[in-house]
Motif scaffolding. Sequence first.
Motif, mmCIF file in Angstrom:
data_model
loop_
_atom_site.group_PDB
_atom_site.id
_atom_site.type_symbol
_atom_site.label_atom_id
_atom_site.label_comp_id
_atom_site.label_asym_id
_atom_site.label_seq_id
_atom_site.Cartn_x
_atom_site.Cartn_y
_atom_site.Cartn_z
ATOM 1 N N GLY A 48 1.915 0.033 -3.975
ATOM 2 C CA GLY A 48 0.417 0.148 -3.959
ATOM 3 C C GLY A 48 -0.388 -0.032 -5.183
ATOM 4 O O GLY A 48 0.264 -0.246 -6.325
ATOM 5 N N GLY A 49 -1.552 -0.362 -5.089
ATOM 6 C CA GLY A 49 -2.512 -0.824 -6.035
ATOM 7 C C GLY A 49 -3.300 -2.032 -6.142
ATOM 8 O O GLY A 49 -2.928 -3.022 -5.394
ATOM 9 N N PHE A 51 0.894 -1.323 0.083
ATOM 10 C CA PHE A 51 0.043 0.120 0.221
ATOM 11 C C PHE A 51 0.869 1.227 0.062
ATOM 12 O O PHE A 51 2.186 1.187 0.386
ATOM 13 C CB PHE A 51 -0.995 0.035 1.240
ATOM 14 N N PRO A 52 0.252 2.359 -0.529
ATOM 15 C CA PRO A 52 1.196 3.533 -0.574
ATOM 16 C C PRO A 52 1.606 4.095 1.036
ATOM 17 O O PRO A 52 0.884 3.492 1.898
ATOM 18 C CB PRO A 52 0.136 4.542 -1.478
ATOM 19 N N ALA A 53 2.437 4.834 1.024
ATOM 20 C CA ALA A 53 2.865 5.548 2.412
ATOM 21 C C ALA A 53 1.710 6.197 2.878
ATOM 22 O O ALA A 53 0.875 6.910 2.434
ATOM 23 C CB ALA A 53 4.061 6.259 2.034
ATOM 24 N N GLY A 54 1.712 6.181 4.304
ATOM 25 C CA GLY A 54 0.854 6.905 5.019
ATOM 26 C C GLY A 54 -0.381 6.069 5.524
ATOM 27 O O GLY A 54 -1.446 6.647 6.139
ATOM 28 N N ALA A 58 -9.439 1.815 1.140
ATOM 29 C CA ALA A 58 -7.954 1.955 0.524
ATOM 30 C C ALA A 58 -7.908 1.242 -0.671
ATOM 31 O O ALA A 58 -6.931 0.798 -1.162
ATOM 32 C CB ALA A 58 -7.375 0.957 1.784
ATOM 33 N N GLY A 59 -9.278 0.789 -1.219
ATOM 34 C CA GLY A 59 -9.291 0.051 -2.540
ATOM 35 C C GLY A 59 -10.412 -0.898 -2.626
ATOM 36 O O GLY A 59 -10.965 -1.691 -1.476
ATOM 37 N N SER A 60 -10.882 -1.245 -3.810
ATOM 38 C CA SER A 60 -12.173 -2.439 -3.905
ATOM 39 C C SER A 60 -11.441 -3.653 -3.391
ATOM 40 O O SER A 60 -10.326 -4.124 -3.678
ATOM 41 C CB SER A 60 -12.208 -2.444 -5.376
ATOM 42 N N GLY A 61 -12.353 -4.402 -2.681
ATOM 43 C CA GLY A 61 -11.938 -5.537 -1.975
ATOM 44 C C GLY A 61 -11.073 -5.672 -0.798
ATOM 45 O O GLY A 61 -10.618 -6.670 -0.236
ATOM 46 N N GLY A 77 -5.093 3.112 -1.732
ATOM 47 C CA GLY A 77 -4.636 2.845 -0.378
ATOM 48 C C GLY A 77 -5.219 3.949 0.719
ATOM 49 O O GLY A 77 -5.881 4.666 0.321
ATOM 50 N N ALA A 78 -4.899 3.359 1.950
ATOM 51 C CA ALA A 78 -5.485 4.288 2.996
ATOM 52 C C ALA A 78 -4.981 5.826 3.205
ATOM 53 O O ALA A 78 -5.731 6.469 3.668
ATOM 54 C CB ALA A 78 -5.367 3.458 4.373
#
Length: 354
Positions: A99-100, A68-71, A189-192, A217-218
Amino acid sequence: MPLKWALKYKYEVNHEIDTKGDEMFNQKNKSVFSLSMLKKAAFLVCAAPLAVFAQEWPVKQVTFLNPFPAGGGTDAFARPLAAQLTEQLGKQFIIDNRGGAGGTVGASVAAKAAPDGYTWFIGATHHTIAPSMYKNLDYDIEKSFIPVAMIANVPQVLVVNPQRVSARNAKEFIELMKKNPGKYNFASAGSGTVHHLAGELFKIQTGTFITHIPYRGAGPAMNDLLAGQIDLEFDGLATSAPQINAGKLVAIALASNKRSPAIPNVPTFKEAGLPDYEVSTWYSIFAPAGTPKPIVDKMIVEVQKAINNPELKTIWTNNGSDTPNLTGDAFGKFVSADIKRRAAVAKASGAKLD
């Protein structure tokens, strides 16, 4: 042939056969014995370097791959843990954010990493949800990885931007959503991801409709929530607690069976009349399949030592987590069971990829 010569011939032939048979038997046993000794020797030759390698590990920089992206919530636990392991083992532990697609992109990268003890995967609840949401994953969370340890487990919390949502408690919030179906939106934070399913489960239990907006991402979701680009979020407490305590977000209720020391004044949904609404996010470490067992075992010991460090325990408490004691095969069994639990929620909610 006279009888005495016939008997003598029979004895000599049989004696020769018996003698050769004994020699063959002894030679066979000798071969089996030699093969057995050879296998044992080979095992000792191979095992010795692995044991030494595990004792010496790490001899260079180690990477935690965060999907996931930072943060986000994974960062809130992975970065302090990496810093503590750096101190304990004397080699740098770094975070690589990839992330993604609800954490599945990073998981795919980690699954293909060299199983040498220098790349580890920071997994989360999202990765036991993914099998029921994504049809063509190129990895298997149970087969492509070795379960190492759960490092944190935090409840979800419903937070709103106070400039966009007028409700200040669960009763007001549910009434507002029922009066305005589809008007408000929630970030995930994303689908699923668990954030997504937390929202879908809430809609089922309250008979409301809130539009889902998936992010990568969150961290990015939280940024837009704070900026007023989104109305609300079902989020992990680790990400939201600092914003709640700073007065930037309003916490409606906690999806747990008890209040959290991180936000002691925030009631639970159980207190608000939704006794079955409990959602949490766990974070963990996995190793790529094939990573030598002695190294995995050493990581388990070092991680448990790290998360029981008083300084880290304080960080964990402030982020709303307890200190889990779930490692190795026991953690693997938990992952298998969680896949089934999450699949049941996904099916009941009808959640689909957007």
